[in-house]
Design an enzyme around this catalytic site. Structure first.
Site, mmCIF file in Angstrom:
data_model
loop_
_atom_site.group_PDB
_atom_site.id
_atom_site.type_symbol
_atom_site.label_atom_id
_atom_site.label_comp_id
_atom_site.label_asym_id
_atom_site.label_seq_id
_atom_site.Cartn_x
_atom_site.Cartn_y
_atom_site.Cartn_z
ATOM 1 N N ARG A 283 0.803 -1.231 0.000
ATOM 2 C CA ARG A 283 0.000 0.000 0.000
ATOM 3 C C ARG A 283 0.836 1.282 0.000
ATOM 4 N NH1 ARG A 283 -3.866 -0.869 4.858
ATOM 5 N NH2 ARG A 283 -2.472 -2.603 5.324
ATOM 6 N N TYR B 194 29.270 36.435 -1.528
ATOM 7 C CA TYR B 194 29.720 35.049 -1.379
ATOM 8 C C TYR B 194 31.083 35.027 -0.700
ATOM 9 C CZ TYR B 194 31.506 30.414 -2.481
ATOM 10 O OH TYR B 194 32.037 29.155 -2.377
ATOM 11 N N GLU C 243 -6.849 -14.170 14.132
ATOM 12 C CA GLU C 243 -6.699 -13.131 13.111
ATOM 13 C C GLU C 243 -8.072 -12.678 12.625
ATOM 14 O OE1 GLU C 243 -3.783 -11.605 12.179
ATOM 15 O OE2 GLU C 243 -3.188 -12.738 13.951
ATOM 16 N N GLN D 119 14.110 -14.190 4.393
ATOM 17 C CA GLN D 119 12.886 -14.985 4.304
ATOM 18 C C GLN D 119 12.373 -14.848 2.868
ATOM 19 O OE1 GLN D 119 9.369 -13.337 5.969
ATOM 20 N NE2 GLN D 119 8.307 -15.289 6.132
ATOM 21 N N ASP E 102 7.897 -2.065 10.768
ATOM 22 C CA ASP E 102 7.026 -0.974 10.333
ATOM 23 C C ASP E 102 6.270 -0.328 11.495
ATOM 24 O OD1 ASP E 102 5.169 -2.895 10.964
ATOM 25 O OD2 ASP E 102 4.192 -2.905 9.005
ATOM 26 N N GLY F 244 -5.405 -8.869 14.816
ATOM 27 C CA GLY F 244 -5.596 -10.124 15.544
ATOM 28 C C GLY F 244 -6.233 -9.812 16.888
ATOM 29 N N LYS G 84 30.576 29.559 2.835
ATOM 30 C CA LYS G 84 30.967 28.146 2.795
ATOM 31 C C LYS G 84 32.419 28.002 3.213
ATOM 32 C CE LYS G 84 33.221 26.085 0.055
ATOM 33 N NZ LYS G 84 34.001 25.590 -1.099
HETATM 34 C C1 UD1 Z 1 0.019 -9.017 12.394
HETATM 35 C C2 UD1 Z 1 -0.562 -10.013 13.423
HETATM 36 C C3 UD1 Z 1 -1.859 -9.434 13.987
HETATM 37 C C4 UD1 Z 1 -1.603 -8.078 14.605
HETATM 38 C C5 UD1 Z 1 -0.974 -7.150 13.576
HETATM 39 C C6 UD1 Z 1 -0.547 -5.872 14.225
HETATM 40 C C7 UD1 Z 1 0.108 -12.191 12.565
HETATM 41 C C8 UD1 Z 1 -0.347 -13.426 11.896
HETATM 42 N N1 UD1 Z 1 -0.814 -11.257 12.753
HETATM 43 O O1 UD1 Z 1 -0.921 -8.968 11.343
HETATM 44 O O2 UD1 Z 1 -2.360 -10.316 14.978
HETATM 45 O O3 UD1 Z 1 -2.830 -7.529 15.084
HETATM 46 O O4 UD1 Z 1 0.215 -7.745 13.006
HETATM 47 O O5 UD1 Z 1 -0.095 -4.964 13.263
HETATM 48 O O6 UD1 Z 1 1.243 -12.097 12.945
HETATM 49 N N2 UD1 Z 1 6.386 -9.994 7.794
HETATM 50 C C9 UD1 Z 1 7.485 -10.729 7.427
HETATM 51 N N3 UD1 Z 1 7.328 -11.847 6.726
HETATM 52 C C10 UD1 Z 1 6.111 -12.326 6.382
HETATM 53 C C11 UD1 Z 1 4.977 -11.582 6.767
HETATM 54 C C12 UD1 Z 1 5.149 -10.437 7.485
HETATM 55 O O7 UD1 Z 1 8.610 -10.319 7.722
HETATM 56 O O8 UD1 Z 1 6.040 -13.386 5.754
HETATM 57 C C13 UD1 Z 1 6.568 -8.779 8.558
HETATM 58 C C14 UD1 Z 1 5.987 -7.572 7.855
HETATM 59 O O9 UD1 Z 1 6.972 -6.944 7.053
HETATM 60 C C15 UD1 Z 1 5.575 -6.676 9.019
HETATM 61 C C16 UD1 Z 1 5.225 -7.687 10.117
HETATM 62 O O10 UD1 Z 1 5.861 -8.889 9.757
HETATM 63 O O11 UD1 Z 1 6.652 -5.891 9.466
HETATM 64 C C17 UD1 Z 1 3.721 -7.870 10.279
HETATM 65 O O12 UD1 Z 1 3.219 -8.415 9.084
HETATM 66 P P1 UD1 Z 1 1.797 -8.030 8.523
HETATM 67 O O13 UD1 Z 1 1.570 -8.745 7.252
HETATM 68 O O14 UD1 Z 1 1.615 -6.559 8.524
HETATM 69 O O15 UD1 Z 1 0.855 -8.680 9.629
HETATM 70 P P2 UD1 Z 1 -0.634 -8.306 9.894
HETATM 71 O O16 UD1 Z 1 -1.484 -9.003 8.919
HETATM 72 O O17 UD1 Z 1 -0.782 -6.853 10.010
HETATM 73 MG MG MG Z 2 0.393 -5.108 9.394
#
Ligand code: UD1
Ligand code: MG
Length: 457
Positions: free
Chosen positions: A15, A367, A151, A73, A102, A137, A352
């Site tokens: 997004r 200058y 979730e 990953q 984030d 979640g 400068k």
């Molecule tokens: C996650 C939680 C949710 C919580 C929310 C809070 C899970 C399953 N759910 O959901 O319960 O309320 O955060 O914001 O954990 N990331 C990876 N690898 C992946 C997927 C994600 O590194 O395969 C990282 C993303 O870059 C991000 C963080 O993990 O920094 C959270 O991932 P995101 O997909 O935003 O999780 P949510 O669906 O928001």
């Molecule tokens: Mg998220």
């Protein structure tokens, strides 16, 4: 007991619609993931691991150093899958703190409290009550006891009414965490390996699960879109402004103040609206900053006055402004500008890599580059140091009490001795001894009774 910090930063950030990976987007001038690392540095973790995936090369290049380790990953199959990748890198025993790249404004105090509550044998979740919990979640409790995280996409209508949400931040006993993530499956609405499924596993094993509620939304807000980034930036800026005002700094409007770095202020500092401070800035007692200034990497002495629309950028070299100096409006100070006490730099003057001694003045359209300027020098309007010969830079040395008239060109290298005078409009290529008058321009010719040409009819 050993502490691992794991920061999840592999996600795409669709997004944001940006070529830059989401965790490298900037808040207050620093990458989001950098905030997370900086805010938890005081925990002195034994291992700091960042999980990268989307834009991994870019993310790793941006934050490498300080003993940070990267685990890739690829592909990204969910937060549980992300933690699975880190298992071999986790220090045994103790606690693992899991954070999101984030969610930049998580505090040292909160993360420390989570680690302490975990104590290597409990699963501690940071939670928050949202008026609108859509997308998060949900924390499922029985009485006070946490039973699971469900979730949003997998939740029943009844569960969706729960307002307590998981923030994405937890502290887990490391050995149990390793075991749990090995047992995850992706049998859910998003076909992802959810880290949040470990809560039910802990409950089943009889490991205590603790939900720690935070009241501070700003700390746990994540960034998913440019709009959220801007909102979090404003919250953060307001918090920084409040902290400065609490320390006695007078901001004309805390909503029109931006700090992207560190600002140290003495007593009775006043800052007008729409100023941006970046890097390391120090303002002495009684400094006043006019509206619409951009000020980066500089030390400004007591009682100095920076008038409206001034741009100061010391870059890596730094810059300094002496006590009681008057700068601007519309002045530009660049790297290596070292201005002594009571120096005056007026409108459309650029300085400068130059040192100006006490009381030197350049008030209009000038200058000064690679120059050493003595005390009380008056440097006239429109005068410049020609410091660059097309290949190399050279210095201009102007002694104390020199008067440089308007529209002069001082071709460096050149030395103007103490007390010398340079006539307006001069282009000087040779040194001037102390006390001499130097004039280097066409002599004035006067023709009496001159009549101008008339237009032919
Ligand atoms: C996650 C939680 C949710 C919580 C929310 C809070 C899970 C399953 N759910 O959901 O319960 O309320 O955060 O914001 O954990 N990331 C990876 N690898 C992946 C997927 C994600 O590194 O395969 C990282 C993303 O870059 C991000 C963080 O993990 O920094 C959270 O991932 P995101 O997909 O935003 O999780 P949510 O669906 O928001
Ligand atoms: Mg998220």
């Amino acid at each position: 007991m050993s502490l691992n910090i794991v920061v999840m930063a592999a996600g795409k950030g669709t997004r944001m619609k940006s070529r830059l990976p989401k965790v490298l987007q900037k808040l207050a001038g620093r990458a989001l993931v950098r905030h997370v690392l900086d805010n938890t540095a005081a925990l002195h973790a034994d291992a700091r691991i960042v999980i990268t995936g989307h834009g991994a090369d870019q993310v790793e290049a941006a934050i490498a150093g300080d003993g940070i380790r990267f685990v890739r990953q690829e592909p990204q199959l969910g937060t549980g899958h992300a933690i699975q990748q880190t298992v071999p890198a986790l220090n045994a025993g103790g606690t693992t703190l899991i954070l999101s790249g984030d969610t930049p404004l998580i505090s040292t105090a909160t993360t420390r409290a989570l680690v302490e509550a975990c104590a290597g044998d409990k699963l501690v979740l940071l939670t928050i009550e949202y008026a609108d919990p859509t997308g998060y979640g949900r924390i499922v409790r029985e009485g006070e006891a946490v039973k699971a995280i469900v979730e949003h996409k997998d939740a029943s209508d009844e569960q969706r009414r729960i307002r307590e949400c998981y923030t994405g931040i937890m502290a887990a006993p490391t050995e149990a965490l390793k075991r749990w993530v090995g047992q995850l499956n992706n049998d859910n609405a998003q076909r992802e390996y959810y880290l949040t499924d470990i809560v039910a596993m802990a409950v089943a094993e009889g490991v205590p699960v603790v939900g720690v509620k935070t009241a501070d939304e700003t700390e746990v807000l994540g960034v998913n879109s440019p709009s959220q980034l801007a909102q979090l930036e404003r919250r953060h800026q307001l918090a920084q402004a409040e902290a400065l005002m609490t320390a006695g700094v007078r901001l004309a409007d805390p909503a029109r103040f931006d700090l992207r770095g560190t600002l140290r202020c003495g007593q009775d500092v006043e800052i007008d609206v729409n100023c941006v401070f970046e890097g390391e800035v120090t303002l002495g007692d009684g400094v006043r900053i006019g509206a619409n200034c951009v000020i980066r990497n500089v030390t400004i002495g007591a009682e100095a006055r920076i008038h409206e629309f001034t741009h100061i950028d010391g870059e890596a070299l730094g810059a300094s402004v002496g006590e009681g100096a008057l700068i601007g409006p519309f002045a530009r100070l660049r790297p290596g500008a070292q201005l002594g006490a009571e120096v005056h730099i007026g409108n459309f003057v650029e300085v400068k890599n130059s040192t100006l001694a006490k009381g030197a003045k350049a008030n209009h359209l000038a200058y000064l580059g690679d120059a050493t300027v003595g005390e009380r020098v008056n440097y006239g309007a429109g005068s410049i140091t020609a410091n660059y010969d097309g290949a190399n830079k050279h210095r201009t040395i102007i002694g104390a009490d020199v008067h440089v008239g308007s529209n002069c060109v001082l071709v460096a290298p050149i030395t103007i001795g103490d007390g010398a005078t340079v006539g307006g409009g001069s282009t000087l290529t040779k040194d001037v001894a102390p006390g001499q008058l130097a004039v280097a321009r066409g002599r004035q010719i006067v023709i009496s009774g001159w009549s101008r040409p008339q237009k032919k009819k």
